[in-house]
Write an enzyme that holds these catalytic residues in place. Structure first.
Site, mmCIF file in Angstrom:
data_model
loop_
_atom_site.group_PDB
_atom_site.id
_atom_site.type_symbol
_atom_site.label_atom_id
_atom_site.label_comp_id
_atom_site.label_asym_id
_atom_site.label_seq_id
_atom_site.Cartn_x
_atom_site.Cartn_y
_atom_site.Cartn_z
ATOM 1 N N ASP A 615 3.668 55.791 -13.992
ATOM 2 C CA ASP A 615 5.101 55.685 -13.664
ATOM 3 C C ASP A 615 5.853 54.785 -14.649
ATOM 4 O O ASP A 615 6.635 53.920 -14.249
ATOM 5 C CB ASP A 615 5.300 55.162 -12.237
ATOM 6 C CG ASP A 615 4.879 56.183 -11.191
ATOM 7 O OD1 ASP A 615 4.320 57.216 -11.583
ATOM 8 O OD2 ASP A 615 5.115 55.947 -9.999
ATOM 9 N N ASP A 637 2.071 60.644 -14.180
ATOM 10 C CA ASP A 637 3.479 60.771 -13.769
ATOM 11 C C ASP A 637 4.369 59.793 -14.530
ATOM 12 O O ASP A 637 5.267 59.177 -13.960
ATOM 13 C CB ASP A 637 3.629 60.514 -12.263
ATOM 14 C CG ASP A 637 2.773 61.426 -11.416
ATOM 15 O OD1 ASP A 637 2.322 62.463 -11.929
ATOM 16 O OD2 ASP A 637 2.543 61.095 -10.235
#
Length: 1022
Positions: A615, A637
Site C-alpha cells: 500500500d 496493492d
C-alpha cells in the site's frame, strides 16, 4: 552576478538640456554608419531630455528599479516618427538620436536560423507575397499549408523602400518610396542592429519581441554566448537587452533553460548553466487569449502561477538577490477577461502591489465590428497604426471566453469590449497608469506623461469599473533546510507557517523524518537537489501500529508519511518513503504502510519517487491526480484506492514479496459503483522488478466491485502472470462468506502492452491470454479509446483541467530518476523467512536480495553436532530448498548465502531447527526409464514417518508429482497442463511425451505431512 543596468545620469541630461537651450547644440555625436538618420529638432530633444531628468531625478543602477519607477516608454519597432521605415538599424539609431529611453524591436528568424528585424513590409507584403506571410502570427496559427519561412538569402537584399513590396509604404509613411530619402535600406540581422547600438554607446533599453519558442531559444543562446565571451559587446547586451516573449511558449522556466542549453551545446559544443542563462533580462508577456486558453484547460490561476515561477527561478539562479525577470507585459482584452477577473487576475495583482506592467498603445480607439484583411480596412477610420495598421487581430477569431463574441473588436472606455488595443490618451491616468508603454508615437506619449509627474499605481481601484474585487498576494516561497540554512528546519514547520491560501515550500537536500499532513490548497513542495533522491521524506507508521494519541490502531489511511487533502497540490524532485515493511518487529508482516495518501483534487506529482512495500500509494475520494516521470515501488496493492489518476511516463517497480514466487499485485483500484468517476491509467510507462526470476506478479486485483484500470503503451515483463488480473480474495482461499467476486464487474483493459521478445525487442502481448472471468479484461482498447485516456482528456473534469500544462519553474522535473539499485559487488545476505523441521532434513524459504551483477544462485549449509552438511547449491530462481542427512532430535543450525559473478554474500542470520520424524523423508534413488513418448519413474522413501506413505489410513497419502517445461517453471510451480497427479505407489509412467525433450518433475511424499519437494529431470529418447 548580473551586470548593473546603467543609463545617463540626470546631471548629464540637465547639462545637455542647458547646452541645447543656450547654444542650440546637438546631442553628443555618436559613431554613425553612412545613411543613418540624424534628428535636428532641438525642441524635441529638449523636451525628451527635460522629461528624463524630471522623471528620474536620482538615476538608477538596476533595471529592477523600474518595477516601481516612473513609466518606461519604448518606441515601437524603433519608430520615432512616420517618415522612416521601422524595425531597421536606421530606425534604431534614429531612436537613439532622439533621446528615447527605450525601444522595442520585433525579431523573427529565417529558416536557416538567422534572427532578424522583422518588417511588416506593410500589409502589402502579406497581401501580395502570401508565400512569406508565415511571419505573421495569425497566419501561422491558422496553419495555411502553402506558407513557408524565408531563408536569409531570400530577404537580405530586398530594398525596403522600393516597389509595392517595400517596407514603410503606408498611407501615413509615403516618404520611403519617393526615391529621395534612403532608397536602398535593406533588412538587418538582430546582431547588426545590436552591435550598431553598442558602438553608438546607446544607454537605453532594447526590448526584443520574440515570436516562437525556437526564436526565443536561439536568441537567448546567442546572447548567453556573447556574454560568456566576456568582451564589451556581450556585457553591453546583458545590461541593455530584454527578451520579451509569451511564456506560454515554454512549460515553465526550466523548460526554457533545457531547450536553450541543448541548442547552446549544439552551437558552441559547450554547456550553459541555469545561472548563466538567468543573467539575461526577461519580460514575460501574457495575452488574454493565450491565458484564457490555459484557464479553459482547467488551470485557472495559470498566469499568476506562471509569473511567480519565473520570478522564483530567476532569484534562485541569482543567489536570491537579483531580479532579472521584469514585471510582465499584460495584453488585456476586456475587464471581464481572465487577466483581470477571477482567480487569474494578474492585472489586479500587479496593480495592487504597485508594480509596473506593460501594454501596447494604439493611436486611436478601435471600433471596428468586422475585422478582415481587406485593403479597405487598412486606412481611414478602420485602420490604426499598430502592428501594421490593423484594427485588432484578424485571426484567429477573438476568444469567446474573453469577449463573449468573436464578431467585434470594439472597446469602450468603461472597459467593455474585446480588444487589447487601448487608446493611450483616453485610457491612461483614470484607468490604468501602465508602467511600460510600447507606442508608435513616443514623443507625443512622453509629452502627455509630463502632465502626470510621479503617477504610480496604488491600492485604489483603477477607475470606477469595479474590477478590484480581489486582493492577490503572490504565494510565499519558504525554504526548508535540515541543516538550518533555510527559513525552517522541518517541512511541518513551513506548512504551519504558510498562509491559508497556500504557497511554495522549497526543500534543500537532506533527510526529513516527518509525518506530514497538508490540508491547505495550492501548496507546492519542491526539492532543490540535483535529483529526487536528495530530498527524502521518510516515516515508518503502519496500519496495525497503535497510535499513542488514541490508543487504537492507525489503520491504512492513518499510516501515511505524507497526506495531502488541499486541492491544487504540486510536488516535484523529492522522495516520499515509508520504511515500516522493511523494519522490526514484523517486517513484511507489519501490514499496510502508506507513503503518500492523496485526496487532493488536481494534484500534480513530477519526478517524485514513492518507496514502500504494501500500500505505498493511496489515491482516494474520487479525486484527480497526475503523476509524470515518477517512480512507485512496492509488493502488494502498492497503487490503490478509488481516486482517478494517470501515471504518465512512470516507472513502476514490483519488489520481492517474501520470496521469488510470493504473490505481488501492483494495483488495487476500488471503484465501488458503475457511476463513480474513478480509475487508474498507466500511460507510456514501464514495469520494473526486483529480480528477473520473480513469478506470481499481477497487474492488479479489484478492491472495488467496479475496479477500473488501464495500461496503455506499457512495457511489462515475463514476471507478470499471463492472466494479468486476479480476484481480490478468491473464495477458494477465504473463510466461508469472506471471498470476493469483483472480477466479473471490473474493467481491466490494455492497449499495446509490450513484453520482451526472444530477439531482445519489445513485442505486443497477446491479450487472449488474460483472465476471462471479467468481460472487460481481455478486450484490447482501440486507438480512439487510448486517445481518450490521455491525461488532459481523462482528467479534464467539468473544470477542463489540463494537468500536463501544470509546472513549477525550475523544479527539475525532467530528470532521469535515480532508481534504487544495488551497489555493484557481492550480494547482500538473504533473509530466511520460514522453515520446516523435516524427517532427517530442514526445509527453508528465503527472500533473496537484488544484486549487481544479477544473482546467480543460493547455497544452503547446516551444522549439527560439529558436522557440516552442504553447501547445497540452488538456482537463482529458487526461493525454497532443503538440506538432508541430518539426525532427528538434534538441533541443526542453518544459513543461506546468495552469490553472483562477484562472489558470495555473507551468510544469512542463522536459524536453529530440530529435525523430527513425523513427516516422510525426501524421495531418493530416483530412477527414470524413457522411450520417445513416455517415462517410467521409480523412487524410494527411506523413512515414511509416523504414518505410512503407501497403504496407510491417511486420506490422500502417496506421492505427488507434476511435469514442467523447464527447471525455472518447476521452482515457480508452473506445471504443464494435465501432468499433476497423486500416486499411491513408488512407480508410475508419464505418457504422451514429446521425443527428444527434457522435462522437469517435482516429487513430494505425503503422509499427513509433506516431505521436501525434490526437483529432478529426464530426457525422452529421439
Amino acid at each position: 552576478m548580473k551586470y548593473p543596468f546603467k543609463r545617463k545620469r540626470s546631471a548629464l541630461l540637465v547639462a545637455q538640456a542647458l547646452a541645447v537651450l543656450m547654444a542650440s547644440a546637438t546631442l553628443p555625436t555618436h559613431a554613425q554608419s553612412a545613411g543613418q538618420y540624424k534628428l535636428t529638432d532641438s525642441a524635441t530633444r529638449t523636451t525628451l531630455i527635460n522629461l528624463l531628468s524630471f522623471r528620474l531625478p536620482n538615476g538608477t543602477t538596476r533595471i529592477s528599479d523600474y518595477d516601481s519607477a516612473p513609466v518606461i516608454v519604448a518606441a515601437h519597432r524603433g519608430a520615432v516618427n512616420r517618415a522612416h521605415p521601422e524595425n531597421t538599424v536606421e530606425s534604431a539609431v534614429n531612436t537613439l538620436n532622439a533621446g528615447i529611453e527605450s525601444m522595442e524591436l520585433d525579431v523573427y528568424e529565417t529558416s536557416d536560423h538567422v534572427p532578424y528585424l522583422m518588417h511588416d513590409k506593410t500589409l502589402y507584403r502579406m497581401l501580395n507575397r502570401p508565400e512569406y506571410s508565415d511571419i505573421y502570427r495569425w497566419a501561422r496559427e491558422n496553419g495555411a499549408a502553402n506558407l513557408r519561412t524565408p531563408a536569409w538569402s531570400d530577404i537580405e537584399n530586398d530594398s525596403i523602400c522600393t516597389g509595392e513590396d517595400g517596407y514603410g509604404q503606408t498611407v501615413n509613411s509615403p516618404f520611403c518610396n519617393d526615391g529621395t530619402v534612403m532608397p536602398h535600406i535593406n533588412p538587418a540581422t538582430l546582431e547588426q542592429a545590436l552591435y550598431e547600438l553598442y558602438q553608438d554607446s546607446y544607454e537605453g533599453l532594447v526590448f526584443l519581441d520574440l515570436r516562437e519558442w525556437q526564436n526565443v531559444r536561439d536568441v537567448a543562446a546567442i546572447m548567453s554566448h556573447d556574454l560568456a565571451v566576456g568582451d564589451g559587446y556581450g556585457v553591453w547586451e546583458a545590461k541593455h537587452v530584454v527578451l520579451k516573449f509569451q511564456t506560454a511558449l515554454f512549460a515553465g522556466p526550466e523548460d526554457f533553460y533545457e531547450k536553450t542549453a541543448a541548442y547552446y551545446q549544439s552551437l558552441y559544443n559547450a554547456s550553459l548553466t541555469q545561472s548563466a542563462l538567468a543573467q539575461l533580462y526577461v519580460m514575460p508577456t501574457y495575452t488574454s487569449n493565450g491565458v484564457a486558453n490555459q484557464d479553459t484547460n482547467g488551470n485557472t490561476t495559470w498566469a499568476r502561477t506562471d509569473y511567480q515561477n519565473w520570478l522564483v527561478w530567476n532569484l534562485r539562479n541569482n543567489n536570491g538577490n537579483v531580479y532579472n525577470v521584469l514585471s510582465p507585459l499584460v495584453g488585456l482584452k476586456a475587464f471581464g477577461a481572465s487577466l483581470n477577473y477571477g482567480s487569474d487576475d494578474l492585472y489586479t495583482a500587479l496593480w495592487q502591489s504597485g508594480r509596473n506592467m506593460g501594454v501596447y498603445i494604439p493611436e486611436t480607439l478601435c471600433t471596428m465590428t468586422n475585422p478582415s484583411t481587406a485593403k479597405s480596412n487598412l486606412f481611414g477610420a478602420n485602420g490604426t497604426y499598430w502592428e501594421g495598421g490593423i484594427c485588432g487581430p484578424l485571426a484567429p477569431a477573438m476568444n469567446a471566453n474573453e469577449c463573449g463574441t468573436a464578431s467585434t473588436t470594439t472597446f469602450d472606455l468603461t472597459g467593455q469590449g474585446c480588444t487589447d488595443h487601448r487608446p493611450f490618451a483616453q485610457f491612461w491616468h483614470d484607468k490604468a497608469r501602465f508602467g511600460f508603454i510600447i507606442t508608435d508615437k513616443p514623443i507625443e506619449t512622453l509629452d502627455y506623461l509630463m502632465q502626470f509627474p510621479g503617477q504610480r499605481p496604488g491600492s485604489a481601484c483603477p477607475g470606477s469599473v469595479g474590477t478590484c474585487h480581489i486582493t492577490v498576494t503572490p504565494p510565499p516561497v519558504l525554504i526548508v533546510a535540515a541543516d538550518g540554512s533555510g527559513n525552517y528546519k522541518t517541512i511541518n514547520a513551513a506548512v504551519a507557517a504558510m498562509p491559508a491560501s497556500g504557497g511554495v515550500i522549497e526543500i534543500k537536500p537532506g533527510t526529513y523524518h516527518e509525518k506530514i499532513t497538508i490540508t491547505k490548497p495550492s501548496v507546492s513542495l519542491i526539492g532543490l537537489g540535483q535529483d529526487a533522491s536528495q530530498v527524502l521524506i521518510t516515516h515508518d507508521d503502519y496500519a496495525a501500529k497503535i497510535n499513542p494519541a488514541t490508543g487504537k490502531a492507525m489503520s491504512t489511511s492513518g499510516s501515511y508519511t505524507l497526506a495531502v487533502s488541499g486541492n491544487d497540490f504540486y510536488a516535484s524532485n523529492l522522495t516520499i518513503q515509508n520504511t515500516a515493511d522493511y523494519e522490526a518487529p514484523n517486517f513484511e508482516n507489519n501490514s499496510q504502510a502508506v507513503a503518500l495518501y492523496t485526496t487532493a483534487d488536481r494534484a500534480v506529482f513530477r519526478a517524485v519517487m514513492l518507496e514502500g512495500g504494501q500500500d505505498t500509494l493511496y489515491v482516494g475520494n474520487d479525486k484527480r491526480a497526475y503523476f509524470n516521470n515518477c517512480y512507485v515501488e512496492g509488493y502488494v496493492d502498492y497503487i490503490f484506492g478509488n481516486g482517478k489518476a494517470v501515471f504518465d511516463s512512470c516507472l513502476i517497480k514490483t519488489k520481492i514479496h517474501g520470496n521469488l514466487s510470493g504473490e505481488a499485485t501492483i494495483t488495487a483500484q476500488s471503484k465501488a459503483s458503475a457511476g463513480e468517476d474513478s480509475g487508474f491509467v498507466f500511460l507510456n510507462s514501464q514495469l520494473l522488478f526486483d529480480s528477473p526470476y520473480m513469478t506470481n506478479a499481477w497487474l492488479g486485483r479489484p478492491w472495488g466491485a467496479y475496479a477500473t484500470t488501464y495500461f496503455v503503451n506499457t512495457k511489462m515483463g515475463s514476471q507478470i502472470e499471463p492472466a494479468g488480473w486476479i480476484e481480490f480474495i478468491p473464495a477458494a482461499f477465504a473463510p466461508p462468506g469472506q471471498g470476493t467476486n469483483n472480477l466479473p464487474t471490473s474493467t481491466y483493459r490494455e492497449y499495446n502492452s509490450f513484453y520482451p521478445g526472444a530477439n531482445g525487442n519489445w513485442t505486443v502481448f497477446n491479450l487472449s491470454q488474460r483472465e476471462s472471468t471479467s468481460p472487460n479484461s481481455n478486450i484490447a482498447l482501440s486507438s480512439n479509446d487510448a486517445a481518450n485516456l490521455q491525461p488532459d482528456i481523462y482528467l479534464a473534469g467539468s473544470d477542463k483541467w489540463a494537468p500536463t500544462k501544470v509546472f513549477y519553474g525550475g523544479d527539475h522535473s525532467n530528470q532521469a530518476l535515480p532508481i534504487p539499485t544495488p551497489a555493484p559487488g557481492v550480494p547482500t545476505a538473504p533473509t530466511i523467512t520460514s522453515n520446516v523441521a523435516g524427517n532427517g532434513n530442514v526445509q527453508v524459504s528465503w527472500a533473496g536480495q537484488p544484486a549487481s551483477p544479477v544473482e546467480q544462485g543460493y547455497t544452503i549449509t547446516a551444522t549439527q553436532n560439529g558436522k557440516t552438511f552442504g553447501p547445497i547449491t540452488l538456482p537463482p530462481y529458487a526461493s525454497t530448498g532443503y538440506i538432508d542427512g541430518l539426525a532427528n532430535g538434534t538441533p541443526a543450525t542453518v544459513t543461506v548465502r546468495e552469490f553472483n559473478a562477484q562472489g558470495s554474500s555473507a551468510p544469512s542470520a542463522s536459524i536453529q531447527v530440530t529435525p523430527v520424524a513425523h513427516d516422510p523423508s525426501a524421495p531418493t534413488n530416483i530412477q527414470t526409464s524413457t522411450s520417445s513418448t513416455s517415462a517410467t519413474v521409480t523412487l524410494t522413501i527411506q523413512n515414511q514417518g509416523i504414518q505410512p506413505v503407501f497403504g496407510g489410513s491417511v486420506a490422500h497419502a502417496g506421492i505427488y508429482t507434476s511435469l514442467y517445461a523447464s527447471r525455472s517453471d518447476a521452482y515457480a510451480g508452473k506445471a504443464l497442463a494435465g501432468t499433476s497427479a497423486g500416486l499411491t505407489t513408488n512407480s508410475w509412467t508419464f505418457t504422451n511425451l514429446r521425443p527428444n525433450t527434457t522435462y522437469w518433475m517435482s516429487l513430494a511424499a505425503y503422509n499427513g505431512y509433506y516431505s521436501p519437494t525434490v526437483i529432478a529431470s529426464f530426457t525422452t529418447k529421439p
